[in-house]
Enzyme design. Structure first.
Site, PDB file in Angstrom:
ATOM      1  N   HIS A 164      69.377  50.542  88.495  1.00 50.43           N
ATOM      2  CA  HIS A 164      68.147  49.805  88.139  1.00 50.43           C
ATOM      3  C   HIS A 164      68.405  48.875  86.958  1.00 50.43           C
ATOM      4  CE1 HIS A 164      65.767  52.346  90.746  1.00 50.43           C
ATOM      5  NE2 HIS A 164      66.285  53.407  90.174  1.00 50.43           N
TER       6      HIS A 164
ATOM      7  N   LYS B 283      57.959  42.554  83.999  1.00 46.76           N
ATOM      8  CA  LYS B 283      58.416  43.502  82.974  1.00 46.76           C
ATOM      9  C   LYS B 283      59.448  42.845  82.046  1.00 46.76           C
ATOM     10  CE  LYS B 283      61.374  47.582  82.641  1.00 46.76           C
ATOM     11  NZ  LYS B 283      62.157  48.591  83.379  1.00 46.76           N
TER      12      LYS B 283
ATOM     13  N   ASP C  64      72.467  51.226  76.047  1.00 42.68           N
ATOM     14  CA  ASP C  64      71.832  52.531  75.907  1.00 42.68           C
ATOM     15  C   ASP C  64      70.387  52.276  75.519  1.00 42.68           C
ATOM     16  OD1 ASP C  64      72.221  55.298  76.158  1.00 42.68           O
ATOM     17  OD2 ASP C  64      72.152  55.539  73.989  1.00 42.68           O
TER      18      ASP C  64
ATOM     19  N   SER D 257      77.680  51.203  83.974  1.00 43.73           N
ATOM     20  CA  SER D 257      76.514  52.088  83.866  1.00 43.73           C
ATOM     21  C   SER D 257      76.459  53.003  85.086  1.00 43.73           C
ATOM     22  CB  SER D 257      75.239  51.229  83.817  1.00 43.73           C
ATOM     23  OG  SER D 257      74.080  52.015  83.904  1.00 43.73           O
TER      24      SER D 257
ATOM     25  N   GLY E 194      62.297  55.400  86.238  1.00 43.34           N
ATOM     26  CA  GLY E 194      62.280  56.071  84.937  1.00 43.34           C
ATOM     27  C   GLY E 194      60.876  56.144  84.345  1.00 43.34           C
TER      28      GLY E 194
END
Ligand code: ITT
Length: 182
Positions: free
Chosen positions: A10, A160, A63, A6, A138
């Protein structure tokens, strides 16, 4: 060693946290070819196939996309580009005047393992906040997953993982690895 490929550190941090105790996770920081497609599953499978000759051993990619109902599913597969261009303030501006703030955050993982590509998906419904709240990265400050008591991803901190689209797709990956990873 299992590798995550990636350009986003994060995401790597989140996966490392969620896969701890199952597999040691290495990070290949790289950008790779992504087809333009609406379906994230199609995107990750094509990219994983394209990447597999270049990476020795098992690896996975992910993704993700934020699909906002009132905007016809925008930014969806273009989330990365849209975030870079207009950021959270741009999304909040686009949402001005809309009563329906519902959105879905989707994560699709493609794992290349023992000559096969396995796919794991996670989807979370929630709402776009009226204003940015909390830290994170983000879209974290503007996405409120249902069930969080009104808190944004950004306000949830490491909790989260319990609510997120990536938490769900990674749980499936984790279960798959728990049975097969040595
Ligand atoms: P890759 O190299 O792994 O593709 P990326 O950052 O380009 O990294 P995506 O293509 O999956 O990632 O783009 C999704 C974008 O959506 C990402 O750049 C963020 O802006 C946003 N996003 C995805 N998951 C998120 C999360 O858990 N919290 C906040 N924003 C997120």
């Amino acid at each position: 060693m299992l590798y995550f490929v990636s350009s986003n550190a994060h995401k790597y941090e989140e996966f490392r946290r969620m896969l701890s105790g199952v597999a040691d996770l290495g990070f290949v920081e790289a950008e790779y070819l992504e087809p333009q497609a609406e379906d994230l599953e199609e995107v990750v499978v094509t990219s994983a196939k394209w990447l597999s000759p270049y990476i020795r051993g098992p690896f996975f990619i992910e993704d993700s996309g934020l699909f906002i109902d009132s905007l016809g599913g925008f930014p969806g597969p273009y989330s990365s580009y849209v975030f870079k261009r207009i950021g959270n303030s741009g999304i909040l501006k686009l949402m001005e005047g809309f009563k329906n703030r519902e959105a879905i955050f989707v994560s699709a993982i493609a794992l290349s393992f023992q000559g096969r590509i396995e796919v794991f998906k996670g989807e979370v419904r929630g709402e776009i906040a009226e204003r940015a709240r909390g830290g994170g990265w983000g879209f974290d400050p503007i996405f409120i997953p249902y069930g969080s008591g009104g808190l944004t991803y950004g306000e949830l901190g490491e909790r989260k993982d319990l609510f997120s689209h990536r938490g769900l797709s990674c749980k499936k990956l984790r279960e798959f690895l728990e049975e097969r990873w040595e």
